[in-house]
Design a protein around this motif. Structure first.
Motif, PDB file in Angstrom:
ATOM      1  N   ARG A 165      -3.435   5.332 -22.545  1.00  0.00           N
ATOM      2  CA  ARG A 165      -2.208   6.091 -22.262  1.00  0.00           C
ATOM      3  C   ARG A 165      -2.506   7.585 -22.170  1.00  0.00           C
ATOM      4  O   ARG A 165      -1.964   8.291 -21.313  1.00  0.00           O
ATOM      5  N   GLU A 168      -4.328   8.401 -18.867  1.00  0.00           N
ATOM      6  CA  GLU A 168      -3.414   8.530 -17.723  1.00  0.00           C
ATOM      7  C   GLU A 168      -2.752   9.895 -17.714  1.00  0.00           C
ATOM      8  O   GLU A 168      -2.562  10.496 -16.669  1.00  0.00           O
ATOM      9  N   LEU A 169      -2.376  10.392 -18.896  1.00  0.00           N
ATOM     10  CA  LEU A 169      -1.773  11.726 -18.976  1.00  0.00           C
ATOM     11  C   LEU A 169      -2.771  12.797 -18.546  1.00  0.00           C
ATOM     12  O   LEU A 169      -2.392  13.805 -17.967  1.00  0.00           O
ATOM     13  N   LYS A 171      -4.860  12.647 -16.253  1.00  0.00           N
ATOM     14  CA  LYS A 171      -4.936  12.701 -14.783  1.00  0.00           C
ATOM     15  C   LYS A 171      -3.835  13.578 -14.191  1.00  0.00           C
ATOM     16  O   LYS A 171      -3.935  14.023 -13.068  1.00  0.00           O
ATOM     17  N   LEU A 172      -2.781  13.818 -14.965  1.00  0.00           N
ATOM     18  CA  LEU A 172      -1.662  14.631 -14.466  1.00  0.00           C
ATOM     19  C   LEU A 172      -1.899  16.111 -14.582  1.00  0.00           C
ATOM     20  O   LEU A 172      -1.082  16.905 -14.145  1.00  0.00           O
ATOM     21  N   LYS A 173      -2.987  16.492 -15.209  1.00  0.00           N
ATOM     22  CA  LYS A 173      -3.277  17.913 -15.354  1.00  0.00           C
ATOM     23  C   LYS A 173      -3.361  18.595 -13.990  1.00  0.00           C
ATOM     24  O   LYS A 173      -3.878  18.024 -13.032  1.00  0.00           O
ATOM     25  N   ILE A 174      -2.856  19.804 -13.924  1.00  0.00           N
ATOM     26  CA  ILE A 174      -2.900  20.582 -12.682  1.00  0.00           C
ATOM     27  C   ILE A 174      -4.314  21.102 -12.511  1.00  0.00           C
ATOM     28  O   ILE A 174      -4.871  21.730 -13.407  1.00  0.00           O
ATOM     29  N   LYS A 175      -4.894  20.816 -11.374  1.00  0.00           N
ATOM     30  CA  LYS A 175      -6.253  21.265 -11.121  1.00  0.00           C
ATOM     31  C   LYS A 175      -6.219  22.527 -10.282  1.00  0.00           C
ATOM     32  O   LYS A 175      -5.438  22.654  -9.354  1.00  0.00           O
TER      33      LYS A 175
END
Length: 176
Positions: A165, A168-169, A171-175
């Motif tokens: 879990r 998955e979070l 992966k949401l980081k702003i690159k």
């Protein structure tokens, strides 16, 4: 010093404009206090009080000695040297009150109780962190602490052990 009565000053019956006294505070003093965290010690206290007006007094308390506290690392008792002083203004008035540096004593009673005031000064003189001098800590406890610290630092989770879990979070980081 067996009782707090010796640490009480009757302000109404002070015959002179100033008075000074010293007292030795030992285990009996510390153990007679309710809720005291320090239970053992040998402290010299000096008290000086002088009239500053008809209903005002200047009070100075000084302490110096050693108290027994628990070492933060090995949990064994250790002697902690302490030293400190504090100055207060004492006023005769309605009721009893204590704020920062001003103490109000009931004008009908006129008794200034110093026992807990001196204890507070002693407690404030004890450093926040108290640790034995290098090499003086309990060896068995120190070894166990090092062992547990080493085990704990080796238990850090690897990247692939992360809860899915959280992955998955991530992966949401702003690159950028």
């Amino acid at each position: 010093m067996s009782s707090f009565e010796t640490l009480n000053i009757n302000l109404l019956s002070m015959k002179e404009d100033s008075m000074e006294f010293s007292c030795q505070l030992n285990d009996e003093f510390f153990q007679s206090l309710d809720d005291a965290q320090i239970q053992h010690g040998d402290v010299d206290a000096t008290v000086s009080i002088r009239k500053a007006g008809s209903d005002d007094f200047a009070l100075q308390i000084g302490i110096q000695g050693v108290v027994t506290v628990e070492c933060d690392l090995c949990l064994d008792d250790m002697e902690q040297p302490i030293e400190g002083s504090s100055t207060y203004i004492v006023k005769l008035g309605q009721g009893s009150d204590e704020t920062d540096d001003v103490i109000t004593v009931n004008e009908n009673e006129g008794i200034l109780r110093l026992g807990w005031l001196i204890y507070e000064l002693i407690a404030l003189a004890v450093p926040i962190k108290h640790v034995h001098a290098p090499g003086k800590c309990n060896d068995a406890m120190t070894r166990k602490l090092e062992e547990l610290s080493a085990t704990r630092s080796g238990d850090e989770t690897a990247e692939d052990d992360i809860d899915p879990r959280w992955a998955e979070l991530g992966k949401l980081k702003i690159k950028d």
